[in-house]
Enzyme design. Sequence first.
Site, PDB file in Angstrom:
ATOM      1  N   SER A   1       0.619  -1.125   0.344  1.00 38.30           N
ATOM      2  CA  SER A   1       0.025  -0.276  -0.462  1.00 38.30           C
ATOM      3  C   SER A   1       0.511   1.296  -0.071  1.00 38.30           C
ATOM      4  O   SER A   1       1.755   1.286   0.901  1.00 38.30           O
ATOM      5  CB  SER A   1      -1.214   0.024   1.274  1.00 38.30           C
ATOM      6  OG  SER A   1      -1.850   1.114   1.218  1.00 38.30           O
TER       7      SER A   1
ATOM      8  N   HIS B   1       0.344  -0.730  -5.106  1.00 36.46           N
ATOM      9  CA  HIS B   1      -1.360  -0.414  -4.552  1.00 36.46           C
ATOM     10  C   HIS B   1      -1.687   1.060  -4.258  1.00 36.46           C
ATOM     11  O   HIS B   1      -0.749   1.777  -3.563  1.00 36.46           O
ATOM     12  CB  HIS B   1      -1.946  -1.474  -3.212  1.00 36.46           C
ATOM     13  CG  HIS B   1      -3.042  -0.580  -3.223  1.00 36.46           C
ATOM     14  ND1 HIS B   1      -4.374  -1.334  -3.852  1.00 36.46           N
ATOM     15  CD2 HIS B   1      -4.367   0.028  -1.990  1.00 36.46           C
ATOM     16  CE1 HIS B   1      -5.066  -0.997  -2.917  1.00 36.46           C
ATOM     17  NE2 HIS B   1      -5.562  -0.025  -2.144  1.00 36.46           N
TER      18      HIS B   1
ATOM     19  N   ASP C   1      -3.682   4.470  -3.442  1.00 41.09           N
ATOM     20  CA  ASP C   1      -4.396   5.303  -2.692  1.00 41.09           C
ATOM     21  C   ASP C   1      -5.171   6.365  -2.851  1.00 41.09           C
ATOM     22  O   ASP C   1      -4.514   6.922  -2.788  1.00 41.09           O
ATOM     23  CB  ASP C   1      -4.887   4.645  -1.370  1.00 41.09           C
ATOM     24  CG  ASP C   1      -4.491   2.830  -0.556  1.00 41.09           C
ATOM     25  OD1 ASP C   1      -4.054   2.705   0.055  1.00 41.09           O
ATOM     26  OD2 ASP C   1      -6.113   2.517  -1.107  1.00 41.09           O
TER      27      ASP C   1
ATOM     28  N   MET D   1      -7.913   9.675  -2.190  1.00 38.86           N
ATOM     29  CA  MET D   1      -8.367   9.991  -1.854  1.00 38.86           C
ATOM     30  C   MET D   1      -8.872  11.657  -1.572  1.00 38.86           C
ATOM     31  O   MET D   1      -7.779  12.272  -1.416  1.00 38.86           O
ATOM     32  CB  MET D   1      -8.351   9.337  -0.187  1.00 38.86           C
ATOM     33  CG  MET D   1      -7.863   7.944   0.074  1.00 38.86           C
ATOM     34  SD  MET D   1      -7.348   7.927   1.370  1.00 38.86           S
ATOM     35  CE  MET D   1      -7.089   6.211   1.595  1.00 38.86           C
TER      36      MET D   1
ATOM     37  N   HIS E   1      -6.843   2.096  -6.279  1.00 40.58           N
ATOM     38  CA  HIS E   1      -7.865   2.723  -5.737  1.00 40.58           C
ATOM     39  C   HIS E   1      -8.828   4.056  -5.394  1.00 40.58           C
ATOM     40  O   HIS E   1      -7.808   4.501  -4.893  1.00 40.58           O
ATOM     41  CB  HIS E   1      -7.651   2.032  -4.048  1.00 40.58           C
ATOM     42  CG  HIS E   1      -8.812   1.843  -3.156  1.00 40.58           C
ATOM     43  ND1 HIS E   1      -8.539   1.511  -1.818  1.00 40.58           N
ATOM     44  CD2 HIS E   1     -10.524   1.867  -3.155  1.00 40.58           C
ATOM     45  CE1 HIS E   1      -9.902   1.260  -1.118  1.00 40.58           C
ATOM     46  NE2 HIS E   1     -10.665   1.798  -2.388  1.00 40.58           N
TER      47      HIS E   1
ATOM     48  N   MET F   1     -11.098   5.581  -3.972  1.00 42.48           N
ATOM     49  CA  MET F   1     -12.236   6.482  -2.910  1.00 42.48           C
ATOM     50  C   MET F   1     -12.226   7.676  -3.085  1.00 42.48           C
ATOM     51  O   MET F   1     -12.046   9.002  -2.099  1.00 42.48           O
ATOM     52  CB  MET F   1     -11.329   6.696  -1.635  1.00 42.48           C
ATOM     53  CG  MET F   1     -10.765   4.611  -1.120  1.00 42.48           C
ATOM     54  SD  MET F   1      -9.673   4.263   0.485  1.00 42.48           S
ATOM     55  CE  MET F   1      -9.013   4.231  -0.760  1.00 42.48           C
TER      56      MET F   1
ATOM     57  N   MET G   1     -13.362  -4.058   1.838  1.00 47.25           N
ATOM     58  CA  MET G   1     -12.465  -3.117   3.317  1.00 47.25           C
ATOM     59  C   MET G   1     -12.292  -4.032   4.324  1.00 47.25           C
ATOM     60  O   MET G   1     -13.998  -3.940   4.955  1.00 47.25           O
ATOM     61  CB  MET G   1     -12.718  -1.609   3.167  1.00 47.25           C
ATOM     62  CG  MET G   1     -12.884  -0.864   1.329  1.00 47.25           C
ATOM     63  SD  MET G   1     -10.805  -1.148   1.383  1.00 47.25           S
ATOM     64  CE  MET G   1     -10.128  -0.196   2.581  1.00 47.25           C
TER      65      MET G   1
ATOM     66  N   ASP H   1      -7.880  -5.192   1.423  1.00 47.41           N
ATOM     67  CA  ASP H   1      -7.298  -4.423   1.714  1.00 47.41           C
ATOM     68  C   ASP H   1      -8.012  -3.536   3.646  1.00 47.41           C
ATOM     69  O   ASP H   1      -8.831  -2.894   3.391  1.00 47.41           O
ATOM     70  CB  ASP H   1      -8.452  -3.535   0.910  1.00 47.41           C
ATOM     71  CG  ASP H   1      -7.437  -1.769   1.267  1.00 47.41           C
ATOM     72  OD1 ASP H   1      -7.586  -0.690  -0.121  1.00 47.41           O
ATOM     73  OD2 ASP H   1      -6.496  -1.655   1.894  1.00 47.41           O
TER      74      ASP H   1
HETATM   75  C1  DX5 Z   1      -7.177   1.983   3.937  1.00 50.29           C
HETATM   76  C2  DX5 Z   1      -5.816   1.975   3.016  1.00 50.29           C
HETATM   77  C3  DX5 Z   1      -4.859   0.573   3.085  1.00 50.29           C
HETATM   78  C4  DX5 Z   1      -4.785   0.409   4.884  1.00 50.29           C
HETATM   79  C5  DX5 Z   1      -2.918   0.236   4.607  1.00 50.29           C
HETATM   80  O1  DX5 Z   1      -8.073   2.281   2.871  1.00 50.29           O
HETATM   81  O2  DX5 Z   1      -6.467   1.876   1.476  1.00 50.29           O
HETATM   82  O3  DX5 Z   1      -3.779   0.701   2.740  1.00 50.29           O
HETATM   83  O4  DX5 Z   1      -5.077   0.337   5.240  1.00 50.29           O
HETATM   84  O5  DX5 Z   1      -2.238  -0.616   5.898  1.00 50.29           O
HETATM   85  P1  DX5 Z   1      -2.808  -1.462   7.526  1.00 50.29           P
HETATM   86  O6  DX5 Z   1      -4.296  -0.925   7.703  1.00 50.29           O
HETATM   87  O7  DX5 Z   1      -2.269  -2.500   7.351  1.00 50.29           O
HETATM   88  O8  DX5 Z   1      -1.921  -0.340   7.788  1.00 50.29           O
HETATM   89 ZN    ZN Z   2      -6.899   0.681  -0.908  1.00 52.57          ZN
END
Ligand code: DX5
Ligand code: ZN
Length: 215
Positions: free
Chosen positions: A6, A31, A33, A35, A64, A66, A135, A171
């Site tokens: 991530s 990955h 993210d 947002m 991803h 969001m 999720m 995730d």
């Molecule tokens: C949450 C994220 C993830 C993830 C990160 O919105 O999409 O990438 O939670 O990993 P953790 O939860 O292990 O810190």
């Molecule tokens: Zn994600």
Amino acid sequence: MQLYPSMMCADYGNLAAEVAALDAAGADSFHCDVMDGVFVPNITMGLMDIKAVRAATNKPLDVHLMIENPLNKLDLFVDAGADIIYIHPESERFVAKALVAIREKGCKAGLAIDPDTPVCAIEDLLPIVDYVMVMTVNPGFAGQSFLEFTLPKIERLAALKQEHPFTLVIDGACSPERIEQLSALGADAFVLGTSALFGKGDYAESMARLRAQEG
Ligand code: DX5
Ligand code: ZN
């Protein structure tokens, strides 16, 4: 088992080096993210970050989204180098149209569902998706706790893989113990953040340990 670091958890002072190390450590995909601070109460990776990751690896990027109304923003992420694009059905009025559009643009289509979104909300879309991502934390932040009530949903989706050839991705708060448990339930891929990879020492050793525990 597929492992997706991530990238919101990476060190942005050394992003290219982080990507190279994760690539060499055996990451299957990166990955990313995205947002918008509206669909989720956080703002993370932008197009420039995705382009920087793209430039540093030949492995797939899974993006991803969001964000609200992703349908009319897909080209931004395709142009930035996305290979897989996940949208949330909770964020788009025209979900099927967006999934078809993702494929038409040459990317794989993914559906990411919030912890409180039931399987029945997406079951009819399974014929037009390549990935389903559950999720297991409320989307927006790394470092949260795993939401146990999502377990039956994972089992239900694992059973539905008999009818539809999608990849089941988890995730959120994927620890080594959780990965072992969910692999056994039928999950295929895991987003690795602070629970199993970042801040846990050598990336190659962490990922090798995760693969070694696969049944
Ligand atoms: C949450 C994220 C993830 C993830 C990160 O919105 O999409 O990438 O939670 O990993 P953790 O939860 O292990 O810190
Ligand atoms: Zn994600």
